[in-house]
Design a protein around this motif. Structure first.
Motif, PDB file in Angstrom:
ATOM      1  N   ASP A 144       0.853  -1.194   0.000  1.00 37.66           N
ATOM      2  CA  ASP A 144       0.000   0.000   0.000  1.00 37.66           C
ATOM      3  C   ASP A 144       0.884   1.238   0.000  1.00 37.66           C
ATOM      4  OD1 ASP A 144      -1.846   1.993   0.343  1.00 37.66           O
ATOM      5  OD2 ASP A 144      -2.619   1.273   2.253  1.00 37.66           O
ATOM      6  N   LEU A 145       0.786   2.034  -1.058  1.00 40.68           N
ATOM      7  CA  LEU A 145       1.625   3.225  -1.192  1.00 40.68           C
ATOM      8  C   LEU A 145       0.851   4.523  -0.977  1.00 40.68           C
ATOM      9  CD1 LEU A 145       3.744   2.230  -4.346  1.00 40.68           C
ATOM     10  CD2 LEU A 145       4.352   1.984  -1.932  1.00 40.68           C
ATOM     11  N   THR A 146      -0.358   4.433  -0.463  1.00 43.71           N
ATOM     12  CA  THR A 146      -1.197   5.620  -0.338  1.00 43.71           C
ATOM     13  C   THR A 146      -0.700   6.614   0.718  1.00 43.71           C
ATOM     14  OG1 THR A 146      -2.670   4.436   1.195  1.00 43.71           O
ATOM     15  CG2 THR A 146      -3.259   4.417  -1.142  1.00 43.71           C
ATOM     16  N   SER A 147       0.231   6.187   1.579  1.00 41.23           N
ATOM     17  CA  SER A 147       0.745   7.085   2.626  1.00 41.23           C
ATOM     18  C   SER A 147       2.160   7.565   2.341  1.00 41.23           C
ATOM     19  CB  SER A 147       0.709   6.377   3.992  1.00 41.23           C
ATOM     20  OG  SER A 147      -0.607   6.038   4.357  1.00 41.23           O
ATOM     21  N   VAL A 148       2.671   7.275   1.153  1.00 43.02           N
ATOM     22  CA  VAL A 148       4.044   7.677   0.820  1.00 43.02           C
ATOM     23  C   VAL A 148       4.146   9.196   0.724  1.00 43.02           C
ATOM     24  CG1 VAL A 148       5.816   7.653  -0.977  1.00 43.02           C
ATOM     25  CG2 VAL A 148       4.681   5.528  -0.313  1.00 43.02           C
ATOM     26  N   ALA A 149       5.068   9.759   1.495  1.00 36.31           N
ATOM     27  CA  ALA A 149       5.310  11.201   1.474  1.00 36.31           C
ATOM     28  C   ALA A 149       6.595  11.555   0.727  1.00 36.31           C
ATOM     29  CB  ALA A 149       5.369  11.750   2.898  1.00 36.31           C
ATOM     30  N   THR A 150       7.529  10.575   0.646  1.00 37.92           N
ATOM     31  CA  THR A 150       8.806  10.802  -0.033  1.00 37.92           C
ATOM     32  C   THR A 150       9.070   9.666  -1.007  1.00 37.92           C
ATOM     33  OG1 THR A 150       9.695  11.889   1.950  1.00 37.92           O
ATOM     34  CG2 THR A 150      11.270  11.244   0.250  1.00 37.92           C
ATOM     35  N   PHE A 151       9.284  10.003  -2.262  1.00 35.98           N
ATOM     36  CA  PHE A 151       9.561   9.028  -3.324  1.00 35.98           C
ATOM     37  C   PHE A 151      10.940   9.326  -3.888  1.00 35.98           C
ATOM     38  CE2 PHE A 151       8.501   7.760  -7.948  1.00 35.98           C
ATOM     39  CZ  PHE A 151       8.956   6.460  -7.755  1.00 35.98           C
ATOM     40  N   VAL A 152      11.816   8.316  -3.853  1.00 41.15           N
ATOM     41  CA  VAL A 152      13.196   8.487  -4.321  1.00 41.15           C
ATOM     42  C   VAL A 152      13.456   7.539  -5.480  1.00 41.15           C
ATOM     43  CG1 VAL A 152      15.642   8.421  -3.711  1.00 41.15           C
ATOM     44  CG2 VAL A 152      13.946   9.085  -1.982  1.00 41.15           C
ATOM     45  N   LEU A 153      13.927   8.063  -6.590  1.00 43.55           N
ATOM     46  CA  LEU A 153      14.370   7.247  -7.719  1.00 43.55           C
ATOM     47  C   LEU A 153      15.882   7.365  -7.788  1.00 43.55           C
ATOM     48  CD1 LEU A 153      11.569   8.914  -8.842  1.00 43.55           C
ATOM     49  CD2 LEU A 153      11.813   7.097 -10.520  1.00 43.55           C
ATOM     50  N   ASP A 154      16.575   6.328  -7.331  1.00 43.96           N
ATOM     51  CA  ASP A 154      18.028   6.348  -7.281  1.00 43.96           C
ATOM     52  C   ASP A 154      18.591   5.735  -8.562  1.00 43.96           C
ATOM     53  OD1 ASP A 154      20.557   6.758  -6.353  1.00 43.96           O
ATOM     54  OD2 ASP A 154      20.533   5.135  -4.885  1.00 43.96           O
ATOM     55  N   GLU A 155      19.531   6.439  -9.182  1.00 44.30           N
ATOM     56  CA  GLU A 155      20.112   6.027 -10.469  1.00 44.30           C
ATOM     57  C   GLU A 155      19.011   5.815 -11.498  1.00 44.30           C
ATOM     58  OE1 GLU A 155      23.129   3.060 -10.356  1.00 44.30           O
ATOM     59  OE2 GLU A 155      24.222   4.023  -8.721  1.00 44.30           O
ATOM     60  N   ALA A 156      18.201   6.847 -11.661  1.00 43.14           N
ATOM     61  CA  ALA A 156      17.061   6.782 -12.581  1.00 43.14           C
ATOM     62  C   ALA A 156      17.493   6.524 -14.015  1.00 43.14           C
ATOM     63  CB  ALA A 156      16.269   8.088 -12.502  1.00 43.14           C
ATOM     64  N   ASP A 157      18.648   7.046 -14.407  1.00 44.48           N
ATOM     65  CA  ASP A 157      19.111   6.825 -15.778  1.00 44.48           C
ATOM     66  C   ASP A 157      19.375   5.346 -16.048  1.00 44.48           C
ATOM     67  OD1 ASP A 157      21.195   6.948 -13.939  1.00 44.48           O
ATOM     68  OD2 ASP A 157      22.594   7.965 -15.295  1.00 44.48           O
ATOM     69  N   ARG A 158      19.905   4.640 -15.059  1.00 40.47           N
ATOM     70  CA  ARG A 158      20.142   3.199 -15.221  1.00 40.47           C
ATOM     71  C   ARG A 158      18.832   2.435 -15.334  1.00 40.47           C
ATOM     72  NH1 ARG A 158      23.950   0.465 -10.990  1.00 40.47           N
ATOM     73  NH2 ARG A 158      23.516  -1.286 -12.367  1.00 40.47           N
ATOM     74  N   MET A 159      17.836   2.841 -14.567  1.00 42.70           N
ATOM     75  CA  MET A 159      16.545   2.163 -14.644  1.00 42.70           C
ATOM     76  C   MET A 159      15.921   2.326 -16.029  1.00 42.70           C
ATOM     77  SD  MET A 159      14.733   2.469 -10.882  1.00 42.70           S
ATOM     78  CE  MET A 159      15.200   4.133 -10.413  1.00 42.70           C
ATOM     79  N   LEU A 160      16.073   3.504 -16.607  1.00 43.11           N
ATOM     80  CA  LEU A 160      15.565   3.716 -17.962  1.00 43.11           C
ATOM     81  C   LEU A 160      16.350   2.886 -18.970  1.00 43.11           C
ATOM     82  CD1 LEU A 160      14.894   7.570 -18.047  1.00 43.11           C
ATOM     83  CD2 LEU A 160      13.223   5.726 -17.838  1.00 43.11           C
ATOM     84  N   MET A 168       8.170   1.942 -14.027  1.00 42.93           N
ATOM     85  CA  MET A 168       8.335   3.118 -13.179  1.00 42.93           C
ATOM     86  C   MET A 168       7.110   4.024 -13.251  1.00 42.93           C
ATOM     87  SD  MET A 168      12.303   3.766 -14.269  1.00 42.93           S
ATOM     88  CE  MET A 168      12.590   5.319 -13.446  1.00 42.93           C
ATOM     89  N   ALA A 169       6.538   4.148 -14.447  1.00 45.31           N
ATOM     90  CA  ALA A 169       5.335   4.969 -14.617  1.00 45.31           C
ATOM     91  C   ALA A 169       4.153   4.365 -13.861  1.00 45.31           C
ATOM     92  CB  ALA A 169       5.010   5.114 -16.097  1.00 45.31           C
ATOM     93  N   THR A 170       4.041   3.035 -13.893  1.00 43.99           N
ATOM     94  CA  THR A 170       2.952   2.356 -13.178  1.00 43.99           C
ATOM     95  C   THR A 170       3.072   2.562 -11.678  1.00 43.99           C
ATOM     96  OG1 THR A 170       2.778   0.647 -14.893  1.00 43.99           O
ATOM     97  CG2 THR A 170       1.880   0.119 -12.727  1.00 43.99           C
ATOM     98  N   ILE A 171       4.276   2.430 -11.163  1.00 41.90           N
ATOM     99  CA  ILE A 171       4.501   2.613  -9.728  1.00 41.90           C
ATOM    100  C   ILE A 171       4.229   4.052  -9.316  1.00 41.90           C
ATOM    101  CG2 ILE A 171       6.259   2.565  -7.910  1.00 41.90           C
ATOM    102  CD1 ILE A 171       7.547   0.213  -9.491  1.00 41.90           C
ATOM    103  N   THR A 172       4.703   5.001 -10.115  1.00 45.30           N
ATOM    104  CA  THR A 172       4.494   6.419  -9.810  1.00 45.30           C
ATOM    105  C   THR A 172       3.007   6.750  -9.771  1.00 45.30           C
ATOM    106  OG1 THR A 172       6.603   6.976 -10.867  1.00 45.30           O
ATOM    107  CG2 THR A 172       5.065   8.772 -10.496  1.00 45.30           C
ATOM    108  N   ALA A 173       2.230   6.133 -10.657  1.00 45.89           N
ATOM    109  CA  ALA A 173       0.789   6.396 -10.706  1.00 45.89           C
ATOM    110  C   ALA A 173       0.073   5.918  -9.445  1.00 45.89           C
ATOM    111  CB  ALA A 173       0.187   5.731 -11.941  1.00 45.89           C
ATOM    112  N   ALA A 174       0.679   4.966  -8.729  1.00 48.51           N
ATOM    113  CA  ALA A 174       0.066   4.430  -7.504  1.00 48.51           C
ATOM    114  C   ALA A 174       0.375   5.280  -6.280  1.00 48.51           C
ATOM    115  CB  ALA A 174       0.542   2.995  -7.270  1.00 48.51           C
ATOM    116  N   LEU A 175       1.193   6.298  -6.438  1.00 47.27           N
ATOM    117  CA  LEU A 175       1.592   7.152  -5.316  1.00 47.27           C
ATOM    118  C   LEU A 175       0.663   8.342  -5.162  1.00 47.27           C
ATOM    119  CD1 LEU A 175       5.412   7.236  -6.117  1.00 47.27           C
ATOM    120  CD2 LEU A 175       4.375   6.022  -4.199  1.00 47.27           C
TER     121      LEU A 175
END
Length: 233
Positions: A144-160, A168-175
């Motif tokens: 459950d991510l409905t209470s997330v106040a801080t979202f960190v994407l570490d090494e975002a370029d590598r994930m892309l 990543m877009a799906t996860i971000t949409a759940a925040l």
């Protein structure tokens, strides 16, 4: 130039104690430039290389905003690989060593799903994991991510680069839309700029080229030559 000290930041005495226990007193350039904005809950995009101290920067920030009494996921840190996620998780645990009952749950592929599910059922303050496994828990409704106040994407370029853009877009949409988003990347290509525009609100940009000196990061390697019959002794 006199280095900036952690003691000049508006952080809790327990956090300063943890930093002192780790041998940290002066901030690295990336910490000095990013932490004031992070502590003010502003979105920040950090371009810095490995060894710059960025993990401590966002770790201190997310712990500062944490409510220890609420056992809901308040911070989500997403990393491209299990190895990096484990390093980040351990670093956050060390930074939280003087805080009581802070629970960090690791959600990484290559590990059994069941224990992760069971751990989440008992509550967690911080989740650190990889995109695929985080998405897996979301799809199975064990996270459950409905209470997330801080979202960190570490090494975002590598994930892309690894093809995680849709995940990543799906996860971000759940925040929650109202949150702090910290985006960290060693490079700043167009796709990272596009991502920042999509998920961040007027981010503060921090760019640091320097990393820790060789003397601070040296790794000693030893080689022992043995005979074949001695390998299992």
């Amino acid at each position: 130039m006199t280095p900036a000290l952690f003691s000049t930041l508006p952080i809790a005495p327990t956090q300063l104690e943890a930093l002192a226990g780790l041998g940290y007193s002066a901030m690295t350039p990336v910490q000095a430039q990013s932490l004031p904005a992070i502590l003010q809950r502003k979105d920040v995009i950090i371009q810095a290389k490995t060894g710059s101290g960025k993990t401590a920067a966002f770790g201190i920030g997310l712990l500062h905003h944490l409510n220890p009494r609420f056992f809901g996921v308040q911070a989500l840190v997403m990393c491209p690989t299990r190895e990096l996620a484990e390093q980040v998780g351990e670093a956050i645990r060390q930074l939280a060593s003087r805080m009581r009952n802070i629970k960090v749950v690791m959600l990484c592929g290559g590990k059994p799903f069941g224990p992760q599910r069971d751990s989440l059922e008992h509550g967690a303050h911080i989740v650190v994991g990889t995109p695929g496994r985080i998405q897996d828990h979301l799809q199975r409704q064990t996270l459950d991510l409905t209470s997330v106040a801080t979202f960190v994407l570490d090494e975002a370029d590598r994930m892309l680069d690894m093809g995680f853009a849709e995940v990543m877009a799906t996860i971000t949409a759940a925040l929650p839309k109202k949150r702090q988003t910290l985006l960290l990347s060693a490079t700043f290509p167009d796709d990272i700029k596009k991502m920042s525009r999509a998920i961040q609100r007027q981010p503060i940009e921090v760019k640091v080229d320097t990393v820790l000196t060789h003397d601070e990061t040296v790794v000693e390697q030893l080689f022992f030559e043995i005979q074949k019959h001695e390998r299992n002794t």
